[in-house]
Design a protein around this motif. Structure first.
Motif, PDB file in Angstrom:
ATOM      1  N   GLU A 171       4.522 -35.143  -8.642  1.00  0.00           N
ATOM      2  CA  GLU A 171       3.786 -35.093  -7.379  1.00  0.00           C
ATOM      3  C   GLU A 171       4.280 -33.944  -6.497  1.00  0.00           C
ATOM      4  O   GLU A 171       3.480 -33.255  -5.856  1.00  0.00           O
ATOM      5  CB  GLU A 171       3.930 -36.423  -6.644  1.00  0.00           C
ATOM      6  N   ALA A 172       5.606 -33.742  -6.488  1.00  0.00           N
ATOM      7  CA  ALA A 172       6.173 -32.652  -5.681  1.00  0.00           C
ATOM      8  C   ALA A 172       5.731 -31.299  -6.219  1.00  0.00           C
ATOM      9  O   ALA A 172       5.407 -30.382  -5.460  1.00  0.00           O
ATOM     10  CB  ALA A 172       7.696 -32.760  -5.676  1.00  0.00           C
ATOM     11  N   ASP A 195      10.737 -43.316 -15.143  1.00  0.00           N
ATOM     12  CA  ASP A 195       9.325 -43.054 -14.861  1.00  0.00           C
ATOM     13  C   ASP A 195       9.072 -42.760 -13.387  1.00  0.00           C
ATOM     14  O   ASP A 195       8.265 -41.891 -13.043  1.00  0.00           O
ATOM     15  CB  ASP A 195       8.465 -44.248 -15.311  1.00  0.00           C
ATOM     16  N   GLU A 196       9.753 -43.482 -12.511  1.00  0.00           N
ATOM     17  CA  GLU A 196       9.552 -43.285 -11.077  1.00  0.00           C
ATOM     18  C   GLU A 196       9.990 -41.884 -10.650  1.00  0.00           C
ATOM     19  O   GLU A 196       9.309 -41.222  -9.862  1.00  0.00           O
ATOM     20  CB  GLU A 196      10.335 -44.343 -10.295  1.00  0.00           C
ATOM     21  N   LEU A 197      11.120 -41.432 -11.182  1.00  0.00           N
ATOM     22  CA  LEU A 197      11.614 -40.101 -10.843  1.00  0.00           C
ATOM     23  C   LEU A 197      10.679 -39.026 -11.401  1.00  0.00           C
ATOM     24  O   LEU A 197      10.385 -38.034 -10.731  1.00  0.00           O
ATOM     25  CB  LEU A 197      13.030 -39.912 -11.384  1.00  0.00           C
ATOM     26  N   LEU A 198      10.220 -39.203 -12.627  1.00  0.00           N
ATOM     27  CA  LEU A 198       9.295 -38.246 -13.224  1.00  0.00           C
ATOM     28  C   LEU A 198       7.992 -38.178 -12.426  1.00  0.00           C
ATOM     29  O   LEU A 198       7.429 -37.090 -12.229  1.00  0.00           O
ATOM     30  CB  LEU A 198       9.002 -38.632 -14.669  1.00  0.00           C
ATOM     31  N   LYS A 199       7.519 -39.320 -11.964  1.00  0.00           N
ATOM     32  CA  LYS A 199       6.292 -39.360 -11.170  1.00  0.00           C
ATOM     33  C   LYS A 199       6.475 -38.601  -9.859  1.00  0.00           C
ATOM     34  O   LYS A 199       5.623 -37.796  -9.474  1.00  0.00           O
ATOM     35  CB  LYS A 199       5.903 -40.813 -10.872  1.00  0.00           C
ATOM     36  N   ALA A 256       3.004 -30.644  -7.913  1.00  0.00           N
ATOM     37  CA  ALA A 256       1.580 -30.468  -7.614  1.00  0.00           C
ATOM     38  C   ALA A 256       1.367 -30.083  -6.157  1.00  0.00           C
ATOM     39  O   ALA A 256       0.503 -29.264  -5.831  1.00  0.00           O
ATOM     40  CB  ALA A 256       0.828 -31.749  -7.934  1.00  0.00           C
ATOM     41  N   ALA A 257       2.170 -30.655  -5.280  1.00  0.00           N
ATOM     42  CA  ALA A 257       2.038 -30.362  -3.850  1.00  0.00           C
ATOM     43  C   ALA A 257       2.426 -28.919  -3.530  1.00  0.00           C
ATOM     44  O   ALA A 257       1.856 -28.299  -2.628  1.00  0.00           O
ATOM     45  CB  ALA A 257       2.902 -31.325  -3.041  1.00  0.00           C
ATOM     46  N   ARG A 258       3.388 -28.383  -4.281  1.00  0.00           N
ATOM     47  CA  ARG A 258       3.822 -27.001  -4.050  1.00  0.00           C
ATOM     48  C   ARG A 258       2.782 -26.007  -4.534  1.00  0.00           C
ATOM     49  O   ARG A 258       2.763 -24.857  -4.110  1.00  0.00           O
ATOM     50  CB  ARG A 258       5.152 -26.734  -4.756  1.00  0.00           C
ATOM     51  N   GLY A 259       1.934 -26.429  -5.474  1.00  0.00           N
ATOM     52  CA  GLY A 259       0.900 -25.538  -5.983  1.00  0.00           C
ATOM     53  C   GLY A 259       1.485 -24.459  -6.870  1.00  0.00           C
ATOM     54  O   GLY A 259       2.434 -24.676  -7.621  1.00  0.00           O
ATOM     55  N   GLU A 260       0.928 -23.249  -6.746  1.00  0.00           N
ATOM     56  CA  GLU A 260       1.277 -22.164  -7.654  1.00  0.00           C
ATOM     57  C   GLU A 260       2.199 -21.135  -7.008  1.00  0.00           C
ATOM     58  O   GLU A 260       2.370 -20.036  -7.524  1.00  0.00           O
ATOM     59  CB  GLU A 260      -0.003 -21.474  -8.127  1.00  0.00           C
TER      60      GLU A 260
END
Length: 205
Positions: free
Chosen positions: A169-170, A161-165, A172-176
């Motif tokens: 997050e990474a 779970d920690e790795l998936l989280k 989402a931070a990179r965006g599109e």
């Protein structure tokens, strides 16, 4: 650990500059299969961007074409082979000393080439690096264990779970950015020339 055999290390020496030109790092090179005449081999290249440790389809294709062009000219791999260029994946292998620092706080599985405390395989939470040693907090152990990086033959993050989280997050931070770049990429451009020749032969049968 980026390369295990002499043959892989020689290929890595050539592939590293090709990746460098694209601002990529080669994470691992593996060449598997039979060397016997007529035997087919499999060349797997894992790569990532220097900036964020990820890679998209377009960048995989560009690196694949560059590597294929070199192999076609220099012919360092006798016989037939299949080339695959991919990302390391979320539960990635840890092949460089810096990886153990980058992914500090995540759970990993490590295998050594010799016995340490009576065993070769360990599982625990990465705790960074100290000089040329990796640090890991092992379950049931009060003190952080230190292992020489040179002793490590295999190491990989454990999917939990920690790795998936962290992966979510990474992303989402990179965006599109990756999605936009891949929109301009035609999957047909990623086909290996050998595959195209096979398709043509099948059509003629």
């Amino acid at each position: 650990m980026r390369a295990k055999t002499t043959e892989e290390r020689k290929l890595l020496e050539v592939f590293d500059p090709l990746a460098e030109e694209m601002e990529l790092d080669i994470v691992r090179v593996r060449l598997q299969g039979s060397r016997d005449p007529g035997g087919s081999r499999f060349l797997q290249i894992m790569a990532e961007r220097k900036s964020d440790g990820d890679i998209n389809v377009t960048q995989c294709a560009r690196l694949s074409r560059a590597i294929s062009a070199y192999i076609d000219e220099a012919d360092p791999i006798p016989g037939e082979f299949t080339l695959e260029v991919s990302s390391p994946g979320i539960d990635r292998p840890l092949t460089r000393l810096k990886d153990f620092e980058t992914y500090e706080g995540l759970e990993a599985r490590i295998e050594l080439d010799r016995l340490a405390e009576g065993r070769k395989r360990f599982r625990g939470i990465l705790a960074g690096i100290e000089d040329d040693h990796i640090a890991i907090d092992l379950e049931g152990e009060a003190e952080t264990a230190l292992m020489p990086f040179d002793w490590v033959v295999e190491a990989k993050l454990i999917l939990n779970d920690e790795l998936l989280k962290r992966g979510a997050e990474a992303k989402a931070a990179r965006g599109e950015e990756d999605d936009l770049e891949d929109e301009d990429f035609d999957d047909d451009d990623f086909e290996d020339e050998d595959d195209l020749e096979d398709d043509a032969a099948n059509e003629n049968d």
